[in-house]
Design an enzyme around this catalytic site. Structure first.
Site, PDB file in Angstrom:
ATOM      1  N   ASN A  78     -10.272   5.313   1.597  1.00 18.89           N
ATOM      2  CA  ASN A  78     -10.570   5.494   3.028  1.00 18.89           C
ATOM      3  C   ASN A  78     -11.710   6.479   3.269  1.00 18.89           C
ATOM      4  OD1 ASN A  78      -7.243   4.847   3.315  1.00 18.89           O
ATOM      5  ND2 ASN A  78      -8.610   3.795   4.729  1.00 18.89           N
ATOM      6  N   GLU A  86     -11.287   0.766  -3.454  1.00 21.10           N
ATOM      7  CA  GLU A  86     -11.568   0.386  -2.056  1.00 21.10           C
ATOM      8  C   GLU A  86     -12.190   1.543  -1.276  1.00 21.10           C
ATOM      9  OE1 GLU A  86      -8.031  -1.210  -0.253  1.00 21.10           O
ATOM     10  OE2 GLU A  86      -8.809  -1.093   1.789  1.00 21.10           O
ATOM     11  N   LEU A 122      -2.616   2.257  -4.443  1.00 23.02           N
ATOM     12  CA  LEU A 122      -2.362   3.686  -4.243  1.00 23.02           C
ATOM     13  C   LEU A 122      -3.447   4.267  -3.358  1.00 23.02           C
ATOM     14  CD1 LEU A 122      -1.600   4.830  -7.925  1.00 23.02           C
ATOM     15  CD2 LEU A 122       0.019   3.961  -6.198  1.00 23.02           C
ATOM     16  N   LYS A 123      -3.051   5.024  -2.366  1.00 28.93           N
ATOM     17  CA  LYS A 123      -4.019   5.769  -1.581  1.00 28.93           C
ATOM     18  C   LYS A 123      -4.464   6.972  -2.408  1.00 28.93           C
ATOM     19  CE  LYS A 123      -4.087   3.590   2.414  1.00 28.93           C
ATOM     20  NZ  LYS A 123      -5.342   3.046   2.973  1.00 28.93           N
ATOM     21  N   GLY A 152      -4.309  -4.629   5.962  1.00 29.59           N
ATOM     22  CA  GLY A 152      -3.274  -4.448   6.974  1.00 29.59           C
ATOM     23  C   GLY A 152      -3.504  -3.184   7.763  1.00 29.59           C
ATOM     24  N   ASP A 175      -7.292   2.992  -2.920  1.00 26.09           N
ATOM     25  CA  ASP A 175      -8.018   2.990  -1.643  1.00 26.09           C
ATOM     26  C   ASP A 175      -8.273   4.429  -1.210  1.00 26.09           C
ATOM     27  OD1 ASP A 175      -9.079   2.547   0.857  1.00 26.09           O
ATOM     28  OD2 ASP A 175      -7.270   1.661   1.729  1.00 26.09           O
ATOM     29  N   SER A 225       0.853  -1.180   0.000  1.00 27.30           N
ATOM     30  CA  SER A 225       0.000   0.000   0.000  1.00 27.30           C
ATOM     31  C   SER A 225       0.897   1.242   0.000  1.00 27.30           C
ATOM     32  CB  SER A 225      -0.882  -0.027   1.257  1.00 27.30           C
ATOM     33  OG  SER A 225      -1.641   1.140   1.366  1.00 27.30           O
TER      34      SER A 225
HETATM   35  O1  SMG Z   1      -0.489  -2.628   6.833  1.00 27.58           O
HETATM   36  O2  SMG Z   1       0.334  -2.348   4.837  1.00 27.58           O
HETATM   37  C1  SMG Z   1      -0.413  -2.014   5.757  1.00 27.58           C
HETATM   38  C2  SMG Z   1      -1.281  -0.785   5.578  1.00 27.58           C
HETATM   39  C3  SMG Z   1      -2.287  -1.034   4.524  1.00 27.58           C
HETATM   40  O3  SMG Z   1      -3.318   0.817   3.485  1.00 27.58           O
HETATM   41  C4  SMG Z   1      -3.295   0.084   4.423  1.00 27.58           C
HETATM   42  N1  SMG Z   1      -4.179   0.185   5.441  1.00 27.58           N
HETATM   43  O4  SMG Z   1      -7.430   1.429   4.769  1.00 27.58           O
HETATM   44  O5  SMG Z   1      -6.487  -0.326   4.078  1.00 27.58           O
HETATM   45  C5  SMG Z   1      -6.443   0.718   4.731  1.00 27.58           C
HETATM   46  C6  SMG Z   1      -5.207   1.182   5.456  1.00 27.58           C
HETATM   47  C7  SMG Z   1      -5.528   1.539   6.863  1.00 27.58           C
HETATM   48  C8  SMG Z   1      -4.364   1.819   7.736  1.00 27.58           C
HETATM   49  S1  SMG Z   1      -3.744   3.377   7.556  1.00 27.58           S
HETATM   50  C9  SMG Z   1      -2.780   3.673   8.939  1.00 27.58           C
HETATM   51 MG    MG Z   2      -8.508   0.364   3.210  1.00 34.52          MG
END
Ligand code: SMG
Ligand code: MG
Length: 367
Positions: free
Chosen positions: A190, A213, A162-163, A290, A188, A135
């Site tokens: 969020n 996502e 990619l966020k 994760g 993703d 990520s």
């Molecule tokens: O553990 O590699 C990891 C982080 C993966 O992007 C990740 N997690 O929304 O999926 C999600 C985010 C939430 C955690 S952000 C601190």
């Molecule tokens: Mg997520």
């Protein structure tokens, strides 16, 4: 199994690089570890909650509080304790699923270690190793993003996530797709978008993403179902799926066609497996999410990701993607895969010196 005490530790571990999402930037992971001690063994659980209540309502210090004041005393009162009796004993406590998950995991680990059974075997794992993605946080510029992605691809990661957020979506995705061609790529958000952004999000369609996502707020299942009718990219839910029941509802409503399973978010590995089963029965692929776990949480996530329905690479990256020094022996990527531990319980333990170094608070709750 007789619980003799529970230790709750708060740890702080610096990340190798700041991790920016639509809800903030993490530079240090503050997390809670639970150690369940029984008459003949001990087990560990890592709480996924971060420093602040921004991914979800939970955060590390709230987890410590609810564990100490409510969850541990309730579990301490259970006769003939085993992991399957933890969630029913905690049912009257609303929410706090990540705190509950940490306690259930610690009890399960203690039980499995005593019996010499691995997490993977107990959950139903069918693979020795799992395919790993990574990520990638929001960066200061597109060139910086391309450098980060190039580095992870060189490491061998099999899929890039990619966020995104409003103002950082179509252009970074276009740049990564143009530069790296036919890689497995997903995004993703969020929860950073609203229903009115549907047409904007449809601009991601030409980039052939694996999935989009959690674009909308966690309680907006109907919005996701409507969005799925406008965008071609498959919708994957993360924050919205907090139980097997919400997974079943989301699937029935057409709110998602893929599910990210994070054990903490859903109250533990036993509920995570039930979600896996619901999704499998409906032909919905799942992958393991994760929460920047240390080696303890990572070990359990790898066991889960080895179940048959986990057909997409997860956010189960190697130790060095997160931490210079992990709490356990490091997990090292091998041709894009991590090995599922096979020893009793989690199959890994905290390195005592590292654990002491990162511990900022420690409470012992005798039972
Ligand atoms: O553990 O590699 C990891 C982080 C993966 O992007 C990740 N997690 O929304 O999926 C999600 C985010 C939430 C955690 S952000 C601190
Ligand atoms: Mg997520």
């Amino acid at each position: 199994m007789k619980l003799t005490g529970v230790e709750i530790r708060t740890i702080e571990v610096p990340l190798v690089a700041p991790f920016r999402t639509s809800f903030g930037t993490e530079t240090v992971r503050r997390a809670v570890l639970v150690r369940a001690v029984t008459d003949d063994s001990e087990g560990w659980g890592e709480c996924g909650a971060g420093t602040g209540p921004f991914y979800s309502a939970e955060y590390a210090d709230a987890a410590t509080d609810v564990l100490e004041r409510f969850l541990v005393p309730m579990v301490a009162a259970v006769d003939d304790l085993d992991a399957h009796r933890v969630a029913p004993a905690l049912e009257s406590v609303r929410g706090h699923r990540m705190a509950k998950a940490a306690l259930e995991t610690a009890v399960l680990d203690a039980d499995l270690r005593a019996r010499g059974i691995s997490f993977g075997y107990a959950l139903g794992a069918i693979r020795d190793s799992v395919a790993c993605g990574v990520s990638v946080g929001i960066t200061a510029s597109i060139p910086a993003l391309l450098d980060a992605v190039a580095g992870y691809l060189a490491d061998g990661y099999l899929r890039i996530k990619l966020k995104i957020e409003p103002g950082w979506d179509v252009e970074p995705v276009r740049a990564v797709r143009e530069r790296f061609g036919d890689i497995l790529l997903q995004v993703d958000a969020n929860t950073a978008y609203r229903r009115s952004d549907a047409r904007h999000l449809a601009q991601l369609d030409p980039f052939d993403l694996l999935l989009l996502e959690q674009p909308l707020p966690e309680d907006d299942l109907l919005g996701h179902a409507e969005l799925a009718g406008v965008v071609q990219t498959p919708i994957c839910l993360d924050e919205s799926i907090v139980s097997a029941a919400t997974a079943a509802d989301a699937i029935a409503l057409g709110a998602c066609s893929i599910v990210n399973i994070k054990p903490g978010r859903v109250g533990g590995y036993l509920e995570a497996r039930r979600i896996h089963d619901v999704c499998a029965a409906n032909g919905i692929p799942v992958w393991c999410g994760g929460m920047l776990e240390t080696g303890l949480g990572r070990a359990a996530n790898l066991a889960l990701a080895a179940l048959p329905g986990f057909t997409l690479p997860g956010d189960t990256s190697a130790s060095e993607r997160y931490y210079r020094t992990d709490l356990t022996e490091p997990f090292v990527l091998d041709a894009g895969h991590l090995t599922v531990p096979t020893g009793p319980g989690l199959g890994v333990s905290p390195l005592p010196d590292v654990l002491d170094e990162v511990t900022v608070e420690r409470r012992w709750l005798p039972v």
